[in-house]
Write an enzyme that holds these catalytic residues in place. Structure first.
Site, PDB file in Angstrom:
ATOM      1  NE  ARG A 249      -4.136  -0.452   0.560  1.00 47.93           N
ATOM      2  CZ  ARG A 249      -5.048  -0.460  -0.311  1.00 47.93           C
ATOM      3  NH1 ARG A 249      -5.035  -1.314  -1.245  1.00 47.93           N
ATOM      4  NH2 ARG A 249      -6.110   0.116   0.018  1.00 47.93           N
ATOM      5  CG  HIS A 297      -2.470   0.342  -7.441  1.00 47.39           C
ATOM      6  ND1 HIS A 297      -2.875   1.085  -6.374  1.00 47.39           N
ATOM      7  CD2 HIS A 297      -2.672  -0.752  -7.309  1.00 47.39           C
ATOM      8  CE1 HIS A 297      -3.045   0.364  -5.582  1.00 47.39           C
ATOM      9  NE2 HIS A 297      -3.112  -1.050  -5.951  1.00 47.39           N
TER      10      HIS A 297
END
Length: 334
Positions: A249, A297
């Site tokens: 993350r 991502h």
């Protein structure tokens, strides 16, 4: 360990509950400020979860709907549906959802679980480890220059890999890398030996992984304990020839600390797929740093069909009075 208040967030005596909504499909209300989840996933649910009916908030029976499909819900979304029992997240990470100020204590949360997504993550980890250990990233520039030149490489057996986070994603990465001959060590909240892999814990274990690994891969969940974990202290322990592969993350990484560490030569390279701010702003120095590889991502993503299957399986388990796969321990944060 269960959620706050000692509740284990599993239904009791659920038999026949679904029948109260009649013979039709069970409603699942879509809660998101950013996406029209029904438009994105309606066809997949129709094909792979025909017993469920995705509804926009205005279409749902607010007093009766008990299951929600969520991604970045609005501030009042949960309050509008007082009968909700289970919130199924689109994402595998639920850190933002657990911090939602309107999330009721009574509401169970299920994260996305998808074996295909774990395999994608493992493939992306392998791509970066092999790319760095064999110096494959040197060759595009040489092709452009029509220069035939080989770079010496490191054998997999001499390239130890440390994996931070040994859940589903970490185990998949470990299995894939070990299959190619890379030695693997893990770091997690509990020290143990699992499947032939030594898993260490604590600050000392983290320092040991950083000091001994040629590649450090982060696939941790984001919790209060792991926020900012990748910082100057960890980078100072890393080898000068090592690569940091950040697939967890964005908030795990102190980005200014990383830039300073790369400039100082330790670690040698960073492959980053997640960031504090996404999309990464065009003026962010990470875009142009010569020792950083940026991807937007994309390490893994669940297909709409697998999202539908995962949520359908979770709701079916809940209705049977069983614990769904991916049910979040809200005290631990994952």
């Amino acid at each position: 360990m269960g959620p706050p208040g000692g509740l284990d967030h599993r239904p009791a005596g659920r038999a026949g509950r679904a029948d109260r909504q009649g013979e039709g499909a069970m409603q699942v209300v879509c809660l998101s400020e950013r996406f029209d989840l029904k438009a994105l996933f309606g066809a997949a649910f129709a094909g792979h979860a025909p017993g469920l009916e995705l509804c926009r908030p205005e279409e749902a029976d607010a007093a009766a709907v008990r299951h929600a499909f969520v991604y970045d819900p609005g501030p009042q979304d949960f309050a509008r549906f007082p009968a909700l029992e289970l919130a199924c997240s689109w994402g595998a990470g639920v850190d933002a959802l657990l911090l939602h100020p309107g999330l009721p204590d009574r509401l169970a949360v299920k994260r996305m679980t998808d074996p295909e997504q774990a395999r994608q993550m493992a493939g992306f980890a392998v791509y970066n480890v092999v790319g760095w250990s064999r110096r494959l990233w040197d060759y595009p520039a040489r092709q452009s220059a029509a220069r035939w030149e080989e770079t010496p490489t490191v054998a997999p057996s001499d390239f130890p890999v440390g994996i931070l986070g040994m859940g589903n994603m970490g185990r998949a990465c470990a299995a894939a890398l070990r299959g190619l001959g890379y030695p693997v060590m893990g770091w997690a909240g509990r020290a143990r030996r699992e499947g032939g892999i030594e898993i260490v814990s604590g600050d000392g274990g983290l320092a040991y992984v950083a000091q001994t690994s040629a590649a450090v891969i982060c696939v941790l969940p984001l919790t209060a304990a792991t926020r900012g974990l990748l910082n100057a202290a960890v980078f100072a322990d890393m080898r000068s020839d090592a690569i940091l592969i950040q697939l967890g993350r964005g908030a795990h990484l102190n980005e200014p600390d990383l830039i300073a560490a790369l400039d100082a030569g330790r670690p040698a390279m960073a492959a980053l797929d997640v960031f504090q701010t996404e999309p990464l702003p065009p003026d962010d120095p990470l875009w142009r740093h010569p020792r950083v590889r940026v991807t937007p991502h994309i390490a893994s993503a669940a297909s709409p069909e697998n999202v539908a299957r995962s949520i359908a399986a979770g709701i079916a388990a809940w209705e049977r009075g069983e614990r769904p796969e991916g049910l979040v321990d809200r005290a631990q944060g994952y």
